[in-house]
Structure formats: structure tokens, C-alpha cells
Design a protein around this motif. Structure first.
Motif, PDB file in Angstrom:
ATOM      1  N   ASP A 111      77.035 -12.763  34.603  1.00 14.57           N
ATOM      2  CA  ASP A 111      77.299 -14.186  34.837  1.00 14.57           C
ATOM      3  C   ASP A 111      77.266 -15.032  33.563  1.00 14.57           C
ATOM      4  N   LEU A 112      77.452 -14.404  32.402  1.00 10.55           N
ATOM      5  CA  LEU A 112      77.378 -15.148  31.145  1.00 10.55           C
ATOM      6  C   LEU A 112      78.732 -15.319  30.453  1.00 10.55           C
ATOM      7  N   PHE A 113      79.784 -14.676  30.963  1.00 14.39           N
ATOM      8  CA  PHE A 113      81.067 -14.627  30.268  1.00 14.39           C
ATOM      9  C   PHE A 113      82.129 -15.412  31.023  1.00 14.39           C
ATOM     10  N   VAL A 114      82.955 -16.182  30.270  1.00 13.48           N
ATOM     11  CA  VAL A 114      84.089 -16.890  30.861  1.00 13.48           C
ATOM     12  C   VAL A 114      85.313 -16.670  29.974  1.00 13.48           C
ATOM     13  N   THR A 115      86.457 -16.464  30.613  1.00 12.11           N
ATOM     14  CA  THR A 115      87.700 -16.253  29.881  1.00 12.11           C
ATOM     15  C   THR A 115      88.842 -17.004  30.543  1.00 12.11           C
ATOM     16  N   PRO A 116      89.777 -17.528  29.765  1.00 19.34           N
ATOM     17  CA  PRO A 116      90.993 -18.060  30.376  1.00 19.34           C
ATOM     18  C   PRO A 116      91.836 -16.916  30.920  1.00 19.34           C
ATOM     19  N   GLY A 117      92.659 -17.193  31.907  1.00 13.19           N
ATOM     20  CA  GLY A 117      93.439 -16.163  32.556  1.00 13.19           C
ATOM     21  C   GLY A 117      94.604 -15.668  31.731  1.00 13.19           C
ATOM     22  N   ALA A 118      94.953 -14.408  31.921  1.00 20.27           N
ATOM     23  CA  ALA A 118      96.063 -13.805  31.190  1.00 20.27           C
ATOM     24  C   ALA A 118      97.403 -14.392  31.604  1.00 20.27           C
ATOM     25  N   SER A 119      97.522 -14.821  32.844  1.00 21.67           N
ATOM     26  CA  SER A 119      98.801 -15.329  33.337  1.00 21.67           C
ATOM     27  C   SER A 119      98.984 -16.817  33.096  1.00 21.67           C
ATOM     28  N   THR A 120      97.941 -17.502  32.651  1.00 19.05           N
ATOM     29  CA  THR A 120      97.993 -18.955  32.505  1.00 19.05           C
ATOM     30  C   THR A 120      97.649 -19.443  31.110  1.00 19.05           C
ATOM     31  N   SER A 121      97.335 -18.541  30.189  1.00 19.52           N
ATOM     32  CA  SER A 121      96.822 -18.958  28.890  1.00 19.52           C
ATOM     33  C   SER A 121      97.214 -17.954  27.811  1.00 19.52           C
ATOM     34  N   SER A 122      97.655 -18.468  26.652  1.00 12.60           N
ATOM     35  CA  SER A 122      97.987 -17.589  25.532  1.00 12.60           C
ATOM     36  C   SER A 122      96.765 -16.825  25.021  1.00 12.60           C
ATOM     37  N   PRO A 123      95.614 -17.482  24.765  1.00 14.63           N
ATOM     38  CA  PRO A 123      94.441 -16.697  24.368  1.00 14.63           C
ATOM     39  C   PRO A 123      93.953 -15.774  25.473  1.00 14.63           C
TER      40      PRO A 123
ATOM     41  N   VAL B 182      89.180 -18.652  34.329  1.00 14.92           N
ATOM     42  CA  VAL B 182      89.650 -20.017  34.548  1.00 14.92           C
ATOM     43  C   VAL B 182      91.080 -20.138  34.028  1.00 14.92           C
ATOM     44  N   ASP B 183      91.710 -21.268  34.266  1.00 14.09           N
ATOM     45  CA  ASP B 183      93.123 -21.399  33.930  1.00 14.09           C
ATOM     46  C   ASP B 183      93.396 -21.359  32.431  1.00 14.09           C
ATOM     47  N   GLY B 184      92.680 -22.190  31.655  1.00 13.77           N
ATOM     48  CA  GLY B 184      93.030 -22.348  30.255  1.00 13.77           C
ATOM     49  C   GLY B 184      91.846 -22.275  29.317  1.00 13.77           C
ATOM     50  N   TRP B 185      92.166 -22.210  28.009  1.00  8.81           N
ATOM     51  CA  TRP B 185      91.122 -22.139  26.984  1.00  8.81           C
ATOM     52  C   TRP B 185      90.215 -23.365  27.033  1.00  8.81           C
ATOM     53  N   GLU B 186      90.795 -24.537  27.201  1.00  4.36           N
ATOM     54  CA  GLU B 186      89.979 -25.748  27.216  1.00  4.36           C
ATOM     55  C   GLU B 186      89.034 -25.754  28.414  1.00  4.36           C
ATOM     56  N   ASP B 187      89.509 -25.248  29.560  1.00  4.49           N
ATOM     57  CA  ASP B 187      88.633 -25.151  30.731  1.00  4.49           C
ATOM     58  C   ASP B 187      87.434 -24.256  30.434  1.00  4.49           C
ATOM     59  N   ALA B 188      87.719 -23.144  29.745  1.00  6.54           N
ATOM     60  CA  ALA B 188      86.649 -22.195  29.440  1.00  6.54           C
ATOM     61  C   ALA B 188      85.697 -22.759  28.388  1.00  6.54           C
TER      62      ALA B 188
END
Length: 359
Positions: A179-191, A222-228
């Protein structure tokens, strides 16, 4: 500190917000050098050169004015979402280009617009190092900058908790980091796509099993880098609860407090991205587009890239901020996936990835 860092990082994304508006921005800029002949230019400079790019393109206003004064062209920027959206738009309009030049296509998305014939050949006046060139399409897309997408950790959080931070991709699936890791999604975000490709490079056909383990360990998508970064990452938000995030190798240079960075990039988790510029096939102003490509490789622009767009220049001799030498360490051996392999498998991979995260 969080407000200061966020303001610095979001300046680039806010600099160009409307299609067709001229560049505006801060920064002191540099005094540009004497003009050089644009690559492939055949006529007298003049008129408008249209640049299609992503929403985070930003350079100091003084540099833009110098380009216009030296070349006689007026630069007009048309922002088109993130790198993936830009690649899609260029691909769909290959027979009727939306601009004269494009910047911001990276090595994860380059194959599609190249395959659709969106770009014309271009030979810059100064050649970037061969290590950044695309294996296919190197005569049409010119490398301008690079940055590596890496897992970042909030070192201050880990110090306070008395817990050693992870070091590898495998560590992220370890129970001590549940429960410590967050990533933007592959289908919604370049990073997010770059992080996914790092897992493909690391685990091959077993990437699906890795993602199953990762999600089973409480990873959040999550959707994007900024969200993460600004929503869930503890070093990016006062309300964040996750001290591990997908970001960039340059990110720790923007979380410096008291002479040290409070975050770190895990250099064994990185996937290198290179951004390219090119002249669009059928452009109304190909000479202006070629001049623009040359300008993006100039010492002045290359030296402005770190602070303007938080990426590393590709040209030798460009100036890097002092803080970057200390806090923005680049990976020595980042993960890579051949662009042809990405092109052949992207849609299937994303379909399978979506299935995994939806279970």
C-alpha cells in the motif's frame, strides 16, 4: 516546500494552454548566437512556422523572440495534449498536417506517426550524438532531450519510519511495501507507459505475473503523473499517503531542502525516454520547420531545457544546473524496449494490462 516545488514543476504545463497561441513564459533566457542557415532551407525566411507539441512544451520568452528576430519567422505553438495524444493526432493527419514541425514525440510513441508517413526527411546543421537516434526513422526525427522515468521514493518518510526504501522493481511487490506505491496508468499517461515498458523489459513475457503481484501488494493506479505525484505521493502532497511513486530521474532536483533532496530516484528501475523533433510531410513552411529544428539543438535552447522543461539536453556542451549534477543523477543502464517491438505489441499489451488491473 511542497508549494514551491509544485509551482516550479507546473509552470511548464501551464505555459501553453490554447492551440494556436504564441509562446509566453518566464525565465531570463539567454542571448542567442548569430543565426545559422536552417537545415534544408531553400528560400528567404519569413512567415509563420507552426509547431505541434505536447502541453508541457515551454521555453523562455527571450529565446523565442531571439529565434523570431534572427530567422524572420513567427513561431506559433499548437499544443495537443500529452505525447500519446500528439502522436495520435499526427498519425491521423499525416495527409493533411496540422503544423509545419512537431516536437515531443518520444521513443515509446514514435513508430506510429513514422509508419503513417507523418514526417519528412531532415538533416540538422548540428548532429546530436548517435546514442539518442531512433534505429528506424533517424533521418526524420531528431533527438532534442532525454529523461528517464524512474520510481521515486520519499527518503524523508522512510527515514522517519525507520524503514529501508526499495531499490528494485521486484522490491515493489514485497510485503513490507504494501500500500505504499502509486503509479500513473499505462493507457492514460506517458510516464505510466514508460514504467510499464520497464516491467516488460525486466520480466519479458512474465510481466503480467509481476503486475498481478504488484497490484496484490496494494499498488495504486491513477490516471496521470500529476494525480500520482501531487495527489498520493507523500513528498508531493501534504495529504499524500504513499511514499513511492513513478516520476523522473530529474525529480529529486526539485525537492531540495536544507542542502539535500528529500526524495531519490531508484536508478535500477528506470526507462529512458528521448523526445524528438521533426518536419511534417506536406508542411506549408518546411524551411521554417527546419530552422526550428536547428534552433532546438542550439546551445541556448539546450541549456534552457533543464529548468524550462525538467529534461536533460542531448547536445554536448550544454549547461546543466549545479543542483542537477548533485541531485538529478541519471541511470547508467536504463531499461529499453526496441521501438519496433513497441509498435508491434503496444495495443495488445495495453489490452492485457487493462485486463490485469481490472481484475
Amino acid at each position: 516546500m511542497h508549494r514551491r516545488v509544485r509551482a516550479a514543476l507546473t509552470t511548464a504545463a501551464a505555459a501553453v494552454t490554447l492551440a494556436g497561441c504564441s509562446l509566453a513564459g518566464g525565465g531570463s533566457g539567454e542571448t542567442a548566437s548569430e543565426p545559422t542557415s536552417p537545415s534544408g532551407a531553400t528560400g528567404e525566411p519569413g512567415g509563420t512556422v507552426l509547431l505541434a507539441t505536447h502541453e508541457s512544451f515551454h521555453l523562455p520568452k527571450k529565446l523565442v523572440k531571439a529565434f523570431e528576430a534572427e530567422t524572420g519567422y513567427t513561431l506559433e505553438v499548437r499544443a495537443a495534449g500529452d505525447a500519446g495524444t500528439l502522436a495520435t493526432k499526427l498519425s491521423l493527419t499525416a495527409d493533411n498536417p496540422i503544423a509545419d514541425a512537431a516536437f515531443g514525440i518520444d521513443n515509446t510513441f514514435a513508430s506510429r506517426p513514422l509508419g503513417e508517413g507523418a514526417f519528412a526527411d531532415v538533416t540538422p546543421a548540428t548532429q546530436p550524438p548517435a546514442e539518442y537516434a531512433l534505429p528506424d526513422g533517424g533521418d526524420q526525427l531528431v533527438p532534442v532531450d532525454s529523461a528517464s522515468v524512474c520510481v521515486n521514493v520519499d527518503t524523508a518518510w522512510f527515514d522517519a519510519e525507520g524503514l529501508e526504501p526499495p531499490q528494485t522493481l521486484e522490491d515493489l511487490a514485497d510485503a513490507q511495501y504494501r500500500d505504499l506505491f502509486v503509479t500513473p496508468g499505462a493507457s492514460t499517461s506517458s510516464p505510466g507507459m514508460a514504467f510499464f515498458l520497464a516491467t516488460v523489459a525486466a520480466f519479458g513475457d512474465d510481466w503480467e505475473s509481476y503486475w498481478t503481484d504488484l497490484l496484490g501488494n496494494g499498488a495504486k493506479v491513477v490516471d496521470g503523473w500529476e494525480d500520482a505525484y501531487y495527489g498520493d505521493f507523500t513528498a508531493g502532497s501534504d495529504t499524500g499517503t504513499r511514499p513511492i511513486v513513478v516520476s523522473y530521474d530529474s525529480s529529486p532536483a526539485f525537492t531540495v531542502s536544507g542542502g539535500k533532496s528529500t526524495t531519490a530516484a531508484l536508478l535500477d528501475t528506470c526507462f529512458r525516454q528521448v523526445e524528438y523533433a521533426g518536419v511534417l510531410a506536406g508542411a506549408d513552411n518546411p524551411d521554417g520547420a527546419a530552422a526550428l529544428v536547428d534552433w532546438l539543438l542550439s546551445d541556448e535552447v539546450q541549456s534552457a531545457l533543464p529548468e524550462a522543461m525538467y529534461v536533460f539536453p542531448v547536445m554536448p556542451g550544454a549547461t546543466i544546473p549545479d543542483d542537477w549534477a548533485t541531485y538529478a543523477e541519471q541511470p547508467g543502464d536504463p531499461f529499453t524496449v526496441d521501438p519496433a517491438e513497441i509498435a508491434a505489441n503496444r495495443e495488445q499489451w495495453l489490452t492485457e494490462w487493462t485486463d490485469v488491473i481490472s481484475r
